[in-house]
Enzyme design. Structure first.
Site, PDB file in Angstrom:
ATOM      1  N   ARG A 267      -1.397  11.043   7.758  1.00  0.00           N
ATOM      2  CA  ARG A 267       0.127  11.252   8.420  1.00  0.00           C
ATOM      3  C   ARG A 267       0.912  11.959   7.373  1.00  0.00           C
ATOM      4  O   ARG A 267       0.889  11.740   6.411  1.00  0.00           O
ATOM      5  CB  ARG A 267       0.723   9.584   8.479  1.00  0.00           C
ATOM      6  N   ARG A 282       2.705   3.711   1.125  1.00  0.00           N
ATOM      7  CA  ARG A 282       2.880   4.887   2.109  1.00  0.00           C
ATOM      8  C   ARG A 282       2.250   5.951   1.793  1.00  0.00           C
ATOM      9  O   ARG A 282       2.831   6.738   0.884  1.00  0.00           O
ATOM     10  CB  ARG A 282       4.447   4.931   2.457  1.00  0.00           C
ATOM     11  N   GLU A 354       5.131  -4.649   7.123  1.00  0.00           N
ATOM     12  CA  GLU A 354       3.940  -4.375   8.112  1.00  0.00           C
ATOM     13  C   GLU A 354       2.582  -4.063   7.500  1.00  0.00           C
ATOM     14  O   GLU A 354       2.391  -3.113   6.862  1.00  0.00           O
ATOM     15  CB  GLU A 354       4.569  -3.135   8.916  1.00  0.00           C
ATOM     16  N   SER A 357      -0.062  -3.692  13.846  1.00  0.00           N
ATOM     17  CA  SER A 357       0.729  -3.330  14.750  1.00  0.00           C
ATOM     18  C   SER A 357      -0.092  -3.642  16.096  1.00  0.00           C
ATOM     19  O   SER A 357      -1.095  -2.916  16.018  1.00  0.00           O
ATOM     20  CB  SER A 357       1.328  -2.117  14.569  1.00  0.00           C
ATOM     21  N   ARG A 395      -2.876  -0.917   2.901  1.00  0.00           N
ATOM     22  CA  ARG A 395      -1.747  -1.906   2.725  1.00  0.00           C
ATOM     23  C   ARG A 395      -2.446  -3.484   2.466  1.00  0.00           C
ATOM     24  O   ARG A 395      -1.820  -4.226   1.915  1.00  0.00           O
ATOM     25  CB  ARG A 395      -0.901  -1.961   4.009  1.00  0.00           C
TER      26      ARG A 395
END
Length: 428
Positions: A267, A282, A354, A357, A395
């Site tokens: 990403r 991140r 988070e 999802s 994460r």
RNA sequence: GGAGGGAUCGCAUAGUCUGGCCUAGUGCGCACGCCUGGAAAGCGUGUAGACGGUGUAAGUCGUCUCGAGGGUUCGAAUCCCUCUCCCUCCGCCA
């Protein structure tokens, strides 16, 4: 992409759906554009039908009669071409607008602008307040010499890190355990291609919206020039798993069809400068186990709850406090009609963040990817597709390190993972 | 990177040289029917998708699709161009 029938039969509902997402799109002018394009298309097709009908007669004629017929049909052919160009242009104009239309949010999705408007629906487990100074994952990782962000930046830049030693073994233990749990529920494990074509990216709804979040692959000449291979690094296995059955017609008896894909995820994280810069929370590259389901429309809302249950089963076993939020309309993304996020407790940030999802995209992706099933009447209908994170390794590792850290600097391993890791603790 | 061969209605294939008789033939498979005590065999019928017009509907009509896109032509599976994918061989390579 959504059904144009909504525009034609129920424009008020469409306008309402857009209002709930705070989007300002002119529905009436879109509706009249749709009518116009169909009117011109019919006119073009009528000319074409006449051309074909009279063209066939030419083969039976000869001499002057034939020459006259050729000239007459040539005029019709020209008219047809003009009308065809006009019809194609109108279609393109309409399509360009229509593909931007988001999936109408489910009635139970809360209306709101940002993730702060998401609604917490359940809180599981209590964050423990240890009687020693809590470290964040990077401090723990550096102390144990299992996370090296500094050298990651040296070699690849910011938002990259090395995992080493026990962190690597932990990653593969998590992945293997996750595959065992989910294949036990009938999910088929998949190692998909991670370089994908533009079609697959468009079909899942990442394009045209999020082009700046995706790495493109090609040949760089070293002087700033770039020749694209037409391939992109997938940001999630959702993309190749959705593409798996593109252009196919599935049998209803085979649904639901469930997959669990393992992939590295890439990403660009454009627009997140200065946000979550510490450690591996991140990053541009991480590994993930992702669930993906193909179901009938009747099954899809039950399936959404079912996938959430699988996520809960996994996070429960990790012995991490967490909460479940129902994501609001402004934070849903175009493809999803409804989305649940699981937010784990991160002691190092003193916050819920988070880690999974889970989305029901209903027929939004299926329509773009042309994935259908044959129902009992023999009719072909669009499937519904859903996706949910099983384990986002980075994460999840953070949550495990931070929640299970001990006063002596060691980190305990949850019982479920111990057989996979061969130990009950990392560190001294 | 180089050379060559391919892609046709679920599968297999015909058709492409020589444009109109292709509304794409045939075999297999599949579905239904006949026959049978039941089955097999045999016989018969059917057997893609998308978009749109019309209709309450069953339906019906039109257009498009022979890997994809463009072009030539009154007319393209067929001729021309571009692209994609697959296969074989050579080179390189984990």
């Amino acid at each position: 992409m959504i059904d144009v029938a909504l525009l034609r039969d129920n424009p008020e509902a469409l306008a309402d759906s857009l209002r709930r997402r705070f989007l300002d799109i002119d529905v009436p002018s879109l509706a009249s554009l749709d009518e116009e394009r169909r009117r011109v298309r019919v006119a073009a097709e009528d000319l074409r039908a006449e051309q074909r009908r009279r063209g066939k007669e030419i083969a039976t004629l000869s001499g002057d009669e034939k020459q006259e017929a050729i000239a007459a049909v040539a005029r019709i052919a020209n008219d047809y071409k003009d009308k065809l160009v006009a019809a194609d242009a109108l279609d393109a104009e309409f399509e360009a607008e229509w593909v931007k239309m988001p999936n109408p949010a489910h009635a139970s999705a809360p209306v709101g602008h940002t993730d702060e408007d998401n609604i917490e629906i359940e809180r599981i487990g209590e964050p423990v307040a240890p009687d020693f100074e809590v470290l964040d994952h990077l401090a723990i990782g550096e102390a144990l010499d299992i996370i090296d962000a500094e050298r990651g930046a040296k070699v690849s830049g910011s938002r990259f890190a090395y995992l080493k030693g026990a962190a690597v073994l932990y990653e593969f233990a998590l992945v293997r355990w996750g595959l065992d749990v989910l294949s036990g529920h009938g999910f088929t494990p998949v190692a998909p291609p991670i370089l994908v074509r533009e079609d697959a990216l468009f079909g899942t709804g990442f394009l045209p919206g999020a082009r700046d979040q995706v790495y493109a692959v090609g040949v760089a000449d070293g002087e700033g020039g770039f020749e694209s291979d037409g391939l992109y690094l997938a940001g999630t296995a959702e993309i190749p798993l959705a593409g798996l059955h593109m252009d196919e017609i599935l049998e209803e008896a085979d649904l639901p069809r469930r997959y669990v894909g393992f992939s590295t995820c890439f990403r660009r994280e454009a627009g997140t400068y200065g946000k979550d810069t510490r450690g591996i929370f991140r990053v541009h590259q991480f590994d993930k186990l992702e669930m993906f389901a193909y179901v009938t429309p009747d099954q899809s809302w039950d399936e959404h709850e079912y996938l959430l249950e699988r996520e809960r089963e996994i996070v429960d076993a990790l012995e991490i406090p967490y909460r479940i939020v129902n994501v609001c309309t402004g934070d849903l993304g175009d493809p999803a009609a409804k989305k649940y996020d699981i937010e784990a407790w991160f002691p190092g940030q003193n916050a819920y963040r988070e880690i999974t999802s889970c989305s029901n995209t209903t027929d939004f992706q299926a329509r773009r990817l042309r994935i259908r099933y044959r129902d009992e009447q023999g009719d072909n209908r669009l499937v519904h597709t859903l996706n949910g994170t099983a384990i986002a390794v980075g994460r999840t590792l953070i949550a495990l390190l931070e929640n299970h850290q001990q006063a002596d600097g060691s980190v305990l391993i949850p019982a479920a993972l111990q057989p996979y890791l061969g130990t009950d603790r990392i560190g001294p």
